[in-house]
Design a protein around this motif. Structure first.
Motif, mmCIF file in Angstrom:
data_model
loop_
_atom_site.group_PDB
_atom_site.id
_atom_site.type_symbol
_atom_site.label_atom_id
_atom_site.label_comp_id
_atom_site.label_asym_id
_atom_site.label_seq_id
_atom_site.Cartn_x
_atom_site.Cartn_y
_atom_site.Cartn_z
ATOM 1 N N UNK A 41 -67.624 -16.347 18.656
ATOM 2 C CA UNK A 41 -68.208 -16.738 19.961
ATOM 3 C C UNK A 41 -67.522 -16.395 21.112
ATOM 4 N N UNK A 42 -68.192 -15.163 21.884
ATOM 5 C CA UNK A 42 -67.312 -14.836 22.920
ATOM 6 C C UNK A 42 -67.311 -15.661 24.134
ATOM 7 N N UNK A 43 -66.139 -15.493 24.854
ATOM 8 C CA UNK A 43 -65.980 -16.384 26.280
ATOM 9 C C UNK A 43 -65.977 -15.570 27.412
ATOM 10 N N UNK A 44 -66.275 -14.173 27.030
ATOM 11 C CA UNK A 44 -66.255 -13.219 28.018
ATOM 12 C C UNK A 44 -67.254 -11.980 27.525
ATOM 13 N N UNK A 45 -67.128 -11.085 28.216
ATOM 14 C CA UNK A 45 -67.737 -9.651 27.814
ATOM 15 C C UNK A 45 -67.094 -9.231 26.418
ATOM 16 N N UNK A 46 -67.965 -8.657 25.589
ATOM 17 C CA UNK A 46 -67.599 -7.919 24.261
ATOM 18 C C UNK A 46 -68.080 -6.591 24.300
ATOM 19 N N UNK A 47 -67.312 -5.556 23.746
ATOM 20 C CA UNK A 47 -67.800 -4.192 23.421
ATOM 21 C C UNK A 47 -67.349 -3.787 22.153
ATOM 22 N N UNK A 48 -67.894 -2.771 21.797
ATOM 23 C CA UNK A 48 -67.559 -2.323 20.309
ATOM 24 C C UNK A 48 -67.009 -0.880 20.708
ATOM 25 N N UNK A 49 -65.757 -0.513 20.217
ATOM 26 C CA UNK A 49 -65.401 0.748 20.643
ATOM 27 C C UNK A 49 -65.938 1.848 19.573
ATOM 28 N N UNK A 50 -66.275 3.194 20.422
ATOM 29 C CA UNK A 50 -66.848 3.768 19.671
ATOM 30 C C UNK A 50 -65.997 4.365 18.479
ATOM 31 N N UNK A 51 -66.637 4.588 17.244
ATOM 32 C CA UNK A 51 -65.907 5.210 16.016
ATOM 33 C C UNK A 51 -66.564 6.240 15.482
ATOM 34 N N UNK A 52 -66.162 7.190 14.899
ATOM 35 C CA UNK A 52 -66.783 8.364 14.443
ATOM 36 C C UNK A 52 -67.338 7.939 13.030
ATOM 37 N N UNK A 53 -66.833 6.924 11.966
ATOM 38 C CA UNK A 53 -67.153 6.732 10.901
ATOM 39 C C UNK A 53 -67.912 5.198 10.864
ATOM 40 N N UNK A 54 -67.755 4.497 11.994
ATOM 41 C CA UNK A 54 -68.318 3.016 11.820
ATOM 42 C C UNK A 54 -69.131 2.641 12.727
ATOM 43 N N UNK A 55 -70.333 1.971 12.484
ATOM 44 C CA UNK A 55 -71.206 1.500 13.384
ATOM 45 C C UNK A 55 -71.849 0.496 13.187
#
Length: 83
Positions: A41-55
């Protein structure tokens, strides 16, 4: 504060991370942390870091590259890394 999260949801590091996690903190999920992104449960902003093999195509979180991660650190100060 920014938290770079690369651990799995069942990692023992989760408890230590959650003891430091505060309202307004930013979470950036990478590597195995992508599995944790949908469970925290986020308490602020959340991001996914770009990954060449995972999405996560169904995630509502925006994907950022490493350059944007560095910009966030410059804008918001300290960064913890959890792997």
């Amino acid at each position: 504060m920014i938290h770079l999260i690369g651990f799995t949801p069942d990692s023992p590091q989760r408890q230590a991370f959650e003891s430091l996690y505060r309202d307004g903190d930013i979470c950036v999920f990478s590597d195995a942390g992508l599995l944790f992104a949908s469970r925290l449960p986020l308490k602020g902003d959340g991001y996914l870091l770009q990954h060449p093999a995972l999405a996560l195509p169904d995630s509502p979180l925006p994907v950022i590259d490493h350059a944007r991660l560095l910009e966030l650190v410059a804008e918001h100060g300290p960064c913890t890394s959890w792997y």
